[in-house]
Design an enzyme around this catalytic site. Structure first.
Site, PDB file in Angstrom:
ATOM      1  N   ASP A   1       0.803  -1.237   0.000  1.00 23.32           N
ATOM      2  CA  ASP A   1       0.000   0.000   0.000  1.00 23.32           C
ATOM      3  C   ASP A   1       0.830   1.279   0.000  1.00 23.32           C
ATOM      4  O   ASP A   1       1.829   1.373   0.724  1.00 23.32           O
ATOM      5  CB  ASP A   1      -0.859   0.101   1.277  1.00 23.32           C
ATOM      6  CG  ASP A   1      -1.608  -1.142   1.612  1.00 23.32           C
ATOM      7  OD1 ASP A   1      -1.546  -2.111   0.854  1.00 23.32           O
ATOM      8  OD2 ASP A   1      -2.263  -1.143   2.668  1.00 23.32           O
TER       9      ASP A   1
ATOM     10  N   GLN B   1       4.162   0.507   2.205  1.00 23.67           N
ATOM     11  CA  GLN B   1       4.283  -0.648   3.091  1.00 23.67           C
ATOM     12  C   GLN B   1       5.426  -1.501   2.560  1.00 23.67           C
ATOM     13  O   GLN B   1       5.425  -1.901   1.393  1.00 23.67           O
ATOM     14  CB  GLN B   1       2.983  -1.464   3.058  1.00 23.67           C
ATOM     15  CG  GLN B   1       1.859  -0.887   3.859  1.00 23.67           C
ATOM     16  CD  GLN B   1       2.048  -1.111   5.345  1.00 23.67           C
ATOM     17  OE1 GLN B   1       1.766  -2.181   5.860  1.00 23.67           O
ATOM     18  NE2 GLN B   1       2.526  -0.107   6.062  1.00 23.67           N
TER      19      GLN B   1
ATOM     20  N   ASP C   1      -5.799   1.365   9.240  1.00 26.03           N
ATOM     21  CA  ASP C   1      -5.613   2.261   8.095  1.00 26.03           C
ATOM     22  C   ASP C   1      -6.258   3.630   8.298  1.00 26.03           C
ATOM     23  O   ASP C   1      -7.145   4.043   7.528  1.00 26.03           O
ATOM     24  CB  ASP C   1      -6.141   1.621   6.791  1.00 26.03           C
ATOM     25  CG  ASP C   1      -5.653   0.188   6.601  1.00 26.03           C
ATOM     26  OD1 ASP C   1      -4.600  -0.143   7.177  1.00 26.03           O
ATOM     27  OD2 ASP C   1      -6.316  -0.581   5.883  1.00 26.03           O
TER      28      ASP C   1
HETATM   29  C1  FRU Z   1      -4.034  -3.528   2.676  1.00 25.87           C
HETATM   30  C2  FRU Z   1      -3.550  -3.893   4.072  1.00 25.87           C
HETATM   31  C3  FRU Z   1      -3.959  -2.855   5.094  1.00 25.87           C
HETATM   32  C4  FRU Z   1      -2.925  -3.025   6.158  1.00 25.87           C
HETATM   33  C5  FRU Z   1      -1.683  -3.295   5.348  1.00 25.87           C
HETATM   34  C6  FRU Z   1      -0.686  -4.214   5.982  1.00 25.87           C
HETATM   35  O1  FRU Z   1      -3.257  -4.091   1.682  1.00 25.87           O
HETATM   36  O2  FRU Z   1      -3.976  -5.178   4.435  1.00 25.87           O
HETATM   37  O3  FRU Z   1      -5.281  -3.009   5.557  1.00 25.87           O
HETATM   38  O4  FRU Z   1      -2.786  -1.888   6.966  1.00 25.87           O
HETATM   39  O5  FRU Z   1      -2.132  -3.879   4.140  1.00 25.87           O
HETATM   40  O6  FRU Z   1       0.443  -4.325   5.164  1.00 25.87           O
END
Ligand code: FRU
Length: 485
Positions: free
Chosen positions: A46, A62, A166
């Site tokens: 993300d 991420q 999130d």
């Molecule tokens: C979406 C997600 C989010 C979470 C993150 C963890 O892809 O699952 O909800 O914060 O990725 O990497």
């Protein structure tokens, strides 16, 4: 495919040197992107903390350092002055407190004065692997130093399942209040958005209630990554519903949709004016996020992860995967989002192709459709076979994309063909090709389609049938990809 143990996936990075070999190996991949933000090593998913602040765009992703696997997540930091050229800055947030011991999960940015703030989910797990999500914040000062608050803003709400994460933070001028929208799952396993409120940015947060979205009480089992923006006088709510199949999405169970309507912070209700729509009709598009602090420029900019949860991509064999989409500028036209790459992407154009044979690995294609049906094949073989097939059916006013003829096939069980329904006849197509992705923008952004694609050496040409006028430019490199941890 490598089998990862829990210990390997959740290994803590102690020193930059631990990644040097992996970095050097990753850099040699034929599929490294030239103008898309991508993981320095390992996996990116993300976009996080996307924000315009004091003349600079900050974009985090991420990041799991060790390989193409979802494990211990960091926020990796990149910056840009123009949303086109990106520089690596190193780790933004590391999982180094008890509140985020098993990952710094997604969230958003907020600019105030000379500082900006990152709101994120601390993914805590205890020794029995029981998860407690915390909503946390960090301050980024003028010197660029990032400091986490010592305590979370709030913990999980007991009336909802463990999936609460999130945070998207917004400020409501008239109510002089801050709001956080949180993606959540109810105990009945329905996707929800929870709303928290405070008069102060970093304290006094309390639960305001569950966001009502009439008509959408039953869409999916979890809503990840909510994001909201005000565009052309309307509110646009974006989120990623999971655990459900939706018409037009083949066997996928992860989606990214938007609603145009009105957000009422008094009644905690988002009233949609029309049906939900897919932000993008492609195979690989998820967790989109609006950039914060751009409203006064009368703009809305969004980026997303080129990928989907639980999917597997060929570069797993090289121990890395993922990339972010080109940032897109959004408008509302006839009740639909119009999404276009930024105008300044033209600065990357290098050379206009004269030959009608070779398709460069890094290029922009602009096509005008003067007739009706057409078929464009990208990365076909010399004899014209194979390739990514883009075929337009004028009678049905839809475009079919088929990646099943490519040598490297992946996520086949989710479907290798998808259809883009159009509102108006297809007259214009822009395609941005990078070494492992393609993004299609149809009719000046009326519909978009994003996919990973991994052509092999023999897949190097393109073919056109129908009355399609095609112009191709090679594009320059715009991501620095330096070893900065
Ligand atoms: C979406 C997600 C989010 C979470 C993150 C963890 O892809 O699952 O909800 O914060 O990725 O990497």
């Amino acid at each position: 495919m490598k089998e990862w143990t829990l210990a390997e996936r959740y290994r803590v990075l102690k020193d930059k040197s631990e990644l040097e070999l992996l970095y050097n190996r990753t850099k040699q991949s034929l599929y490294r992107q030239a103008y898309h933000v991508q993981p320095i090593t390992g996996l990116s998913s993300d976009p996080n903390g996307f924000i315009y602040h004091q003349g600079l765009w900050h974009l985090f992703y991420q990041w799991c350092p060790w390989g193409a696997v979802h494990g211990l997540k960091y926020w990796y930091h990149t910056v840009s002055a123009d949303l086109i050229h990106w520089q690596n800055k190193g780790i933004g947030l590391a999982p180094d407190t008890r509140y985020d011991n098993k990952g710094v999960h997604s969230g958003s940015g907020f600019s105030e004065g000379s500082d900006f703030y990152l709101f994120y989910t601390g993914n805590h797990r205890d020794e029995n692997w029981i998860r407690t999500p915390y909503t946390c914040a960090a301050k980024v000062n003028e010197a660029g130093e990032i400091k986490k608050l010592s305590q979370p803003l709030f913990g999980p709400h007991p009336d909802y399942a463990e999936h609460q994460r999130d945070p998207k933070i917004v400020y409501h001028e008239a109510k002089q209040s801050y709001y956080i929208l949180l993606g959540a799952q109810s105990k009945e396993l329905k996707g929800k958005v929870l709303v928290y409120k405070s008069k102060h940015l970093l304290e006094d947060w309390h639960f305001a209630g569950e966001l009502r979205v009439p008509g959408y009480e039953d869409l999916g089992g979890m809503w990840e990554c909510p994001s909201i923006a005000h565009i052309d006088g309307k509110d646009v709510l974006v989120f990623s519903p999971q655990y459900t199949k939706l018409p037009g999405r083949s066997n996928n169970t992860n989606h990214n949709i938007y609603l145009i309507g009105r957000m009422d912070y008094d009644r905690l209700t988002f009233t949609a004016e029309g049906p939900y729509r897919f932000l993008d009709y492609g195979f690989d598009f998820y967790a989109a996020q609006f950039a914060a602090n751009v409203q006064e420029m009368d703009r809305a900019v969004l980026t997303a992860w080129i990928g989907l949860p639980d999917n597997h991509y060929p570069t797993e064999n090289e121990d890395w995967e993922g990339s972010l989409t080109l940032p897109r500028e959004l408008r509302i036209v006839n009740g639909r989002l119009r999404q276009l790459p930024l105008a300044q992407i033209k600065e990357l154009r290098q050379e206009k192709l004269q030959s009608e044979q070779e398709l460069p690995r890094v290029c922009e294609i602009q096509a005008i459709n003067k007739g009706a049906d057409f078929c464009l094949k990208l990365f076909a073989r010399s004899d014209g076979s194979g390739g990514l097939i883009i075929s337009y059916d004028a009678a049905n006013n839809s475009c079919l994309i088929d990646r099943s003829q490519m040598a490297q096939r992946f996520n086949r069980e989710l479907g290798e063909q998808l259809t883009i329904p159009l509102d108006s006849p297809l007259t214009n197509l822009a395609v941005f090709v990078d070494r492992s992705s393609v993004e299609l923008f149809i009719n000046q952004g009326e519909a978009t389609f994003t996919s990973h694609l991994y052509p092999v050496e023999e897949e190097h040409t393109y073919t056109v049938s129908g009355e399609l006028d095609v112009a191709i430019w090679t594009l320059k490199t715009a991501v620095s990809d330096e070893f900065i941890i």
